[in-house]
Scaffold this motif. Structure first.
Motif, PDB file in Angstrom:
ATOM      1  N   GLY A  39      38.361  28.179  34.950  1.00  0.00           N
ATOM      2  CA  GLY A  39      38.877  29.498  34.632  1.00  0.00           C
ATOM      3  C   GLY A  39      37.857  30.409  33.982  1.00  0.00           C
ATOM      4  N   TYR A  40      36.641  29.897  33.758  1.00  0.00           N
ATOM      5  CA  TYR A  40      35.571  30.681  33.139  1.00  0.00           C
ATOM      6  C   TYR A  40      34.291  30.535  33.955  1.00  0.00           C
ATOM      7  CZ  TYR A  40      38.522  31.087  28.989  1.00  0.00           C
ATOM      8  OH  TYR A  40      39.543  31.363  28.129  1.00  0.00           O
ATOM      9  N   ARG A  41      33.457  31.570  33.871  1.00  0.00           N
ATOM     10  CA  ARG A  41      32.139  31.479  34.488  1.00  0.00           C
ATOM     11  C   ARG A  41      31.288  30.485  33.708  1.00  0.00           C
ATOM     12  NH1 ARG A  41      29.676  35.299  37.875  1.00  0.00           N
ATOM     13  NH2 ARG A  41      31.003  37.016  38.522  1.00  0.00           N
ATOM     14  N   SER A  42      30.615  29.592  34.432  1.00  0.00           N
ATOM     15  CA  SER A  42      29.706  28.687  33.742  1.00  0.00           C
ATOM     16  C   SER A  42      28.548  29.484  33.153  1.00  0.00           C
ATOM     17  CB  SER A  42      29.192  27.611  34.707  1.00  0.00           C
ATOM     18  OG  SER A  42      28.496  28.204  35.784  1.00  0.00           O
ATOM     19  N   HIS A  43      28.001  28.955  32.056  1.00  0.00           N
ATOM     20  CA  HIS A  43      26.940  29.648  31.310  1.00  0.00           C
ATOM     21  C   HIS A  43      25.808  28.658  31.099  1.00  0.00           C
ATOM     22  CE1 HIS A  43      25.795  32.196  27.508  1.00  0.00           C
ATOM     23  NE2 HIS A  43      24.785  32.006  28.342  1.00  0.00           N
ATOM     24  N   ALA A  44      24.625  28.985  31.594  1.00  0.00           N
ATOM     25  CA  ALA A  44      23.477  28.084  31.479  1.00  0.00           C
ATOM     26  C   ALA A  44      22.335  28.788  30.770  1.00  0.00           C
ATOM     27  CB  ALA A  44      23.028  27.611  32.858  1.00  0.00           C
ATOM     28  N   GLU A  45      21.681  28.059  29.864  1.00  0.00           N
ATOM     29  CA  GLU A  45      20.551  28.609  29.113  1.00  0.00           C
ATOM     30  C   GLU A  45      19.471  27.564  28.956  1.00  0.00           C
ATOM     31  OE1 GLU A  45      19.829  31.557  27.994  1.00  0.00           O
ATOM     32  OE2 GLU A  45      21.717  32.564  28.484  1.00  0.00           O
ATOM     33  N   ASN A  46      18.201  28.011  28.988  1.00  0.00           N
ATOM     34  CA  ASN A  46      17.081  27.136  28.647  1.00  0.00           C
ATOM     35  C   ASN A  46      16.931  27.107  27.133  1.00  0.00           C
ATOM     36  OD1 ASN A  46      15.657  26.130  31.128  1.00  0.00           O
ATOM     37  ND2 ASN A  46      15.709  28.317  31.619  1.00  0.00           N
ATOM     38  N   ALA A  65      38.297  34.094  37.878  1.00  0.00           N
ATOM     39  CA  ALA A  65      38.904  33.230  38.899  1.00  0.00           C
ATOM     40  C   ALA A  65      37.851  32.667  39.833  1.00  0.00           C
ATOM     41  CB  ALA A  65      39.940  34.013  39.702  1.00  0.00           C
ATOM     42  N   TYR A  66      36.631  33.211  39.729  1.00  0.00           N
ATOM     43  CA  TYR A  66      35.529  32.792  40.600  1.00  0.00           C
ATOM     44  C   TYR A  66      34.592  31.894  39.809  1.00  0.00           C
ATOM     45  CZ  TYR A  66      31.389  33.177  43.591  1.00  0.00           C
ATOM     46  OH  TYR A  66      30.314  32.906  44.385  1.00  0.00           O
ATOM     47  N   GLU A  67      34.374  30.700  40.292  1.00  0.00           N
ATOM     48  CA  GLU A  67      33.502  29.753  39.611  1.00  0.00           C
ATOM     49  C   GLU A  67      32.097  29.856  40.188  1.00  0.00           C
ATOM     50  OE1 GLU A  67      34.935  25.783  39.406  1.00  0.00           O
ATOM     51  OE2 GLU A  67      36.987  26.403  39.046  1.00  0.00           O
ATOM     52  N   LEU A  68      31.179  30.369  39.409  1.00  0.00           N
ATOM     53  CA  LEU A  68      29.802  30.506  39.855  1.00  0.00           C
ATOM     54  C   LEU A  68      28.986  29.347  39.303  1.00  0.00           C
ATOM     55  CD1 LEU A  68      27.700  32.304  41.284  1.00  0.00           C
ATOM     56  CD2 LEU A  68      27.254  33.347  39.053  1.00  0.00           C
ATOM     57  N   LYS A 126      42.457  34.099  46.425  1.00  0.00           N
ATOM     58  CA  LYS A 126      42.861  33.173  45.379  1.00  0.00           C
ATOM     59  C   LYS A 126      43.435  33.941  44.197  1.00  0.00           C
ATOM     60  CE  LYS A 126      41.294  29.214  42.638  1.00  0.00           C
ATOM     61  NZ  LYS A 126      40.156  28.295  42.323  1.00  0.00           N
ATOM     62  N   ILE A 127      44.628  33.512  43.794  1.00  0.00           N
ATOM     63  CA  ILE A 127      45.283  34.058  42.604  1.00  0.00           C
ATOM     64  C   ILE A 127      45.421  32.918  41.603  1.00  0.00           C
ATOM     65  CG2 ILE A 127      47.407  35.086  41.710  1.00  0.00           C
ATOM     66  CD1 ILE A 127      47.837  36.302  44.494  1.00  0.00           C
ATOM     67  N   SER A 128      44.921  33.115  40.404  1.00  0.00           N
ATOM     68  CA  SER A 128      44.952  32.033  39.418  1.00  0.00           C
ATOM     69  C   SER A 128      45.284  32.576  38.034  1.00  0.00           C
ATOM     70  CB  SER A 128      43.605  31.298  39.381  1.00  0.00           C
ATOM     71  OG  SER A 128      42.556  32.179  39.074  1.00  0.00           O
ATOM     72  N   PHE A 129      45.933  31.743  37.243  1.00  0.00           N
ATOM     73  CA  PHE A 129      46.319  32.093  35.884  1.00  0.00           C
ATOM     74  C   PHE A 129      45.913  30.958  34.952  1.00  0.00           C
ATOM     75  CE2 PHE A 129      49.238  34.238  38.759  1.00  0.00           C
ATOM     76  CZ  PHE A 129      49.151  35.549  38.317  1.00  0.00           C
ATOM     77  N   LYS A 130      45.154  31.309  33.919  1.00  0.00           N
ATOM     78  CA  LYS A 130      44.673  30.309  32.977  1.00  0.00           C
ATOM     79  C   LYS A 130      45.835  29.671  32.229  1.00  0.00           C
ATOM     80  CE  LYS A 130      41.625  28.018  30.578  1.00  0.00           C
ATOM     81  NZ  LYS A 130      40.884  26.910  31.193  1.00  0.00           N
ATOM     82  N   LYS A 175      49.312  25.350  33.206  1.00  0.00           N
ATOM     83  CA  LYS A 175      48.001  25.934  32.957  1.00  0.00           C
ATOM     84  C   LYS A 175      47.114  25.746  34.189  1.00  0.00           C
ATOM     85  CE  LYS A 175      48.160  25.330  27.944  1.00  0.00           C
ATOM     86  NZ  LYS A 175      47.452  24.875  26.725  1.00  0.00           N
ATOM     87  N   ASN A 176      46.130  26.620  34.287  1.00  0.00           N
ATOM     88  CA  ASN A 176      45.207  26.595  35.442  1.00  0.00           C
ATOM     89  C   ASN A 176      45.978  26.591  36.760  1.00  0.00           C
ATOM     90  OD1 ASN A 176      42.867  26.441  33.767  1.00  0.00           O
ATOM     91  ND2 ASN A 176      43.251  24.254  33.494  1.00  0.00           N
ATOM     92  N   THR A 177      46.984  27.444  36.826  1.00  0.00           N
ATOM     93  CA  THR A 177      47.805  27.556  38.032  1.00  0.00           C
ATOM     94  C   THR A 177      47.115  28.468  39.046  1.00  0.00           C
ATOM     95  OG1 THR A 177      49.798  27.299  36.686  1.00  0.00           O
ATOM     96  CG2 THR A 177      50.084  28.191  38.905  1.00  0.00           C
ATOM     97  N   TYR A 178      47.161  28.091  40.322  1.00  0.00           N
ATOM     98  CA  TYR A 178      46.475  28.886  41.337  1.00  0.00           C
ATOM     99  C   TYR A 178      47.240  28.848  42.652  1.00  0.00           C
ATOM    100  CZ  TYR A 178      45.064  24.535  43.556  1.00  0.00           C
ATOM    101  OH  TYR A 178      45.097  23.316  44.190  1.00  0.00           O
ATOM    102  N   PHE A 179      46.964  29.860  43.477  1.00  0.00           N
ATOM    103  CA  PHE A 179      47.462  29.906  44.853  1.00  0.00           C
ATOM    104  C   PHE A 179      46.328  30.420  45.725  1.00  0.00           C
ATOM    105  CE2 PHE A 179      49.002  32.644  48.298  1.00  0.00           C
ATOM    106  CZ  PHE A 179      49.664  31.692  49.062  1.00  0.00           C
ATOM    107  N   THR A 180      46.115  29.786  46.881  1.00  0.00           N
ATOM    108  CA  THR A 180      45.076  30.239  47.809  1.00  0.00           C
ATOM    109  C   THR A 180      45.662  30.435  49.199  1.00  0.00           C
ATOM    110  OG1 THR A 180      44.402  27.978  48.439  1.00  0.00           O
ATOM    111  CG2 THR A 180      43.278  28.988  46.554  1.00  0.00           C
TER     112      THR A 180
END
Length: 812
Positions: free
Chosen positions: A79-86, A103-106, A699-703, A710-715
């Protein structure tokens, strides 16, 4: 002897790594970027060190016993964008992560084809990833079928149990599969030989689209598919998991249970998987005879994570039984036929028993039994100011096929392959934004033919590649590249048979020399050079040039006989040269709060491209050869080499307005053109090139709906495959495939109590309109004609509903 020396060297170096170092740790907190509230349950992970932590109820986390150095650290949560750091780790270091809902997982982190984990936008090679969430939310019959949804990736299929990956129009030995850190070797050169990987053991898939010979050597000329296992649990955790999946079309039961833990740095992960399915069905063929399969898999990972690094051992067993679809039909009724042993001992055909179509664990002739055993020792530890990566692997593959009912239930084809893999790298400490590594890797193989049919020679193989890789970052600009030299020694062995095709250990004057002893040695340089540039925080570009290398496979250099399952007599050529490719890739990408997009374009030129051609008789017509071992004759094909050019690309667009965080619309377009140079119209196109494809998913999703759901979705998705008329039609073994459209939908949610997930449920409907279609990459497309309808071949799977229930159990 070479392998023994490498093993001894690795053990000596590893022993030196177990020394004491100052205690380092990373601690901090994770908050929502939207409202600054603490986020519990976030995974904070070091991909290079295989260690991490889960944030607590206050959003705090702490990771101890970290080797000093600069690492990419990733924070991820559904439900959140991943966050990467050096992050530079030396002593006690604090870092706080802020994560935005989406709703988009990058997927930002890539570990394939690089010495250390990197952000995908900083890697010039075109790539694609598939997360565990995507694997759970979709339905597939095997792991290659699962990744078929990725742009630029497709599959050659022989029914639901056998899938071979294709990347941008190239497959077979041109695609390298990495599993548990080493290259998977299972005699992957034939259509009916699938990939021996348990889909339930895969946590994430990474795909490199383009030559990756720099890191992996021969056979990575099209790209790499890397199956990554689940990450190690945080220290002090013990968890179990139960996954149950049922699919309606072929009655698939796919169940897995796992137990994992981490006690004071000692980690373990045990998994058992059981899978069974009866024959599948579609609207035109009904149930397809002999398409059932069953699978049992075991896997154990045992390791230790300390301040000096980690060491772990991976042990796995893959065991698959499956029927092979022939598609033979009764001429009067069009129904499928089955082999029957007549009273005179002859092979006869009768109508298939309708009571057996829905039988489990029923594998009549023709069927296969495939076993794959593997042990991998994977290590990473501090050595001076740098880091050493050392991997050793042993694989044994047993591939058996019973295909002659007159000989009883015995395996006519029985291939045995033993492979020893080795990989030793040294990563220099990062300095002035330079990342430099060098190493050596390769494998030793021995292949035996334990059956009674002989198509390729037994052989021994040894190869080694030395390489150096460098990466330099100048603010917004990053250069990456390297150079590699490979040397492969191949020894095909003699085989003598008598007039009845029986192997002779001591040949005589009447013996037939089925295979002649030969040596083929190959060497070559490969490498890559690329650049990425951040035009702004949201816009980036990539360009990469890569040279690939592939030595001829055993069938291409040594075949001499009827290719079982076909009427064709195939002849190899031990004098074939290695394939060499030069590919250019360009990428333009955008990442923003409302819109993500990427355009990839490529051109891949392959010199000495190896392919079979039909030989003509000196008196006209086909050249016909008799195979005394197989007991019949057939038209002759011989492997030759030419030049090929493949070009195309992918366009990916994701729309996810930040004011409508519940909405995501994904669209992808893939295209490839594969041409043989200096050929006539009938042989201009490479065979079995995937068609153009457009994929669109809403895709429709609700955290959080409430405290329970929780983390309910429809595609809802539409996959449109274009007509494929760019075919290799000279010999009539490839035909035009009409376009078709498939409609799919999914629904799922987590069921929770007191903030803990009790279980998750995933529903998915594939081909909801029950469209009868044939994929152009399906080998069943060329089975017998149904005389009652005039339709040729066997069709793909019809409507299929999948239900999965995943139960996580926190024991500690």
């Amino acid at each position: 002897m070479k392998v023994k020396l490498l093993l001894l060297l690795s053990i000596i170096i590893l022993s030196s790594g177990y020394s004491l170092h100052a205690q380092n740790e990373l601690r901090g907190s994770v908050h929502s970027k939207n409202d600054n509230k603490p986020l519990p349950g976030v995974s904070v992970y070091f991909p290079d060190l295989k260690t991490g932590a889960i944030s607590g109820s206050d959003g705090g986390y702490v990771i101890k016993n970290i080797t000093s150095g600069t690492y990419l650290v990733e924070a991820s949560l559904i439900g959140y964008r991943s966050h990467a750091e050096n992050i530079v780790v030396k002593g006690a270091v604090a870092y706080n992560f802020d994560m935005a809902t989406s709703a988009y997982e990058l997927d930002e982190v890539l570990v394939t084809g690089v010495s250390s984990a990197t952000q995908s936008r900083k890697n010039p090679v075109s790539s694609a990833t598939l997360s565990q969430t995507s694997l759970l939310q979709n339905a597939a019959t095997n792991i290659i079928d699962a990744i078929n949804i990725l742009p630029g990736v497709s599959q050659i299929t022989v029914g639901p149990a056998i899938s071979k990956p294709v990347i941008r129009g190239l497959g077979y030995n041109r695609v390298l599969v990495i599993n548990d850190g080493i290259r998977q070797e299972g005699q992957q050169w034939f259509d009916e030989f699938g990939i021996e990987a348990d889909d339930n053991s895969v946590n994430r898939v990474e795909v490199l689209k383009g030559p990756a010979s720099l890191s992996y050597g021969s056979d990575a000329i099209a790209g790499v598919i890397n199956f990554l296992p689940p990450p190690s649990l945080p220290e002090g955790s013990v968890k179990a998991n139960i996954l149950a999946n049922y699919q309606t079309n072929n009655g698939l039961y796919n169940n897995a249970i796992s137990l994992a833990g981490n006690t004071k740095g000692f980690t373990w992960d045990l998994l058992y998987n059981n899978k069974m399915a009866h024959d599948y069905k579609n609207k035109y063929d009904g149930y397809v005879w002999n398409s059932a399969y069953g699978e049992n898999d075991l896997k154990g990972i045992f390791g230790i994570n300390k301040s000096w690094g980690f060491s772990r051992v991976i042990v796995s067993m893959f065991n698959l039984n499956l029927g092979i679809v022939e598609g033979a039909r009764d001429s009067a009724t069009g129904k499928f036929t089955a082999h029957y042993l007549a009273f005179n001992g002859e092979d006869s055909l009768v109508l298939a028993d309708e009571n057996k179509y829905k039988a489990y664990k029923f594998y009549p002739v023709i069927h296969q039994h495939v076993r794959h055993y593997k042990v991998v020792w994977d290590n990473s530890f501090r050595a001076g100011a740098g880091r050493i990566i050392a991997r050793l692997g042993l694989q044994e593959n047993f591939r058996q096929e019973a295909n002659d009912i007159t000989k009883g239930d015995i395996y006519n084809n029985y291939f045995f392959l033993r492979t020893v893999n080795y990989d030793l790298q040294y990563l220099l400490p990062e300095k002035n934004m330079w990342q430099i590594s060098f190493g050596v890797n390769g494998m030793q193989q021995s292949s035996e033919d334990r059956g009674i049919l002989y198509m390729i020679p037994e052989y021994n193989l040894f190869d080694a590649g030395v390489f150096g890789i460098a990466k330099k970052t100048f603010n917004k600009l990053t250069f990456s590249g390297g150079l590699r030299f490979d040397d492969r020694r191949f020894h095909g062995k003699d085989l003598f048979v008598d007039a009845d095709g029986v192997r002779q250990t001591t040949p005589d004057a009447n013996s037939i020399h089925r295979f002649t002893d030969y040596h083929s040695d190959f060497s070559g340089f490969s490498g890559s050079a690329g650049v990425t540039y951040d035009f702004s925080k949201s816009v980036y570009g990539k360009f990469n040039a890569a040279r690939g290398f592939r030595a001829p496979s055993a069938p291409e250099s040594g075949s001499n006989g009827i290719h079982d399952g076909t009427p064709f007599y195939e002849i190899g050529d031990p004098n074939l040269k290695a394939e060499n490719s030069l590919q250019f890739d360009a990428t333009l990408g955008v990442i923003s709060d409302d819109f993500d997009g990427e355009i990839n374009a490529f051109r891949n030129q392959i010199n000495n491209y190896i392919f079979p051609v039909k030989l003509e008789s000196v008196i006209g017509g086909d050249s016909i050869r008799d195979d005394n071992v197989a007991g019949f004759e057939g038209p002759t094909f011989k492997y030759i080499a030419g030049d090929a050019v493949l070009s195309g690309g992918e366009i990916m667009v994701s729309i996810h307005p930040h004011t409508m965080g519940w909405l995501n619309i994904e669209n992808a377009f893939s295209t490839v053109r594969a041409i043989q140079r200096n050929q006539g119209d009938s042989t201009k196109y490479l065979p079995y090139t995937p068609p153009d494809k457009i994929q669109s998913t809403l895709k429709i999703s609700f955290k959080n709906i409430n405290n329970v759901f929780k983390n309910t979705y429809f595609t809802f998705g539409v996959d449109n495959y274009f007509k494929q008329d760019k075919i290799y039609y000279k010999f009539g073994n490839e035909t035009i495939t009409p376009g078709y459209t498939l409609i799919n939908a999914g629904l799922g949610t987590d069921i929770c109590s007191k903030r803990a997930t009790l279980f998750s449920i995933y529903l998915y409907g594939y081909n909801l309109s029950d469209k009868a279609y044939q994929n152009s990459m399906s080998r069943l497309k060329y089975c017998d004609t149904d005389n009652t309808t005039g339709r040729i071949g066997v069709y793909n799977m019809g409507r299929n509903f999948s239900i999965k229930v995943n139960i996580p159990i926190n024991l500690k």
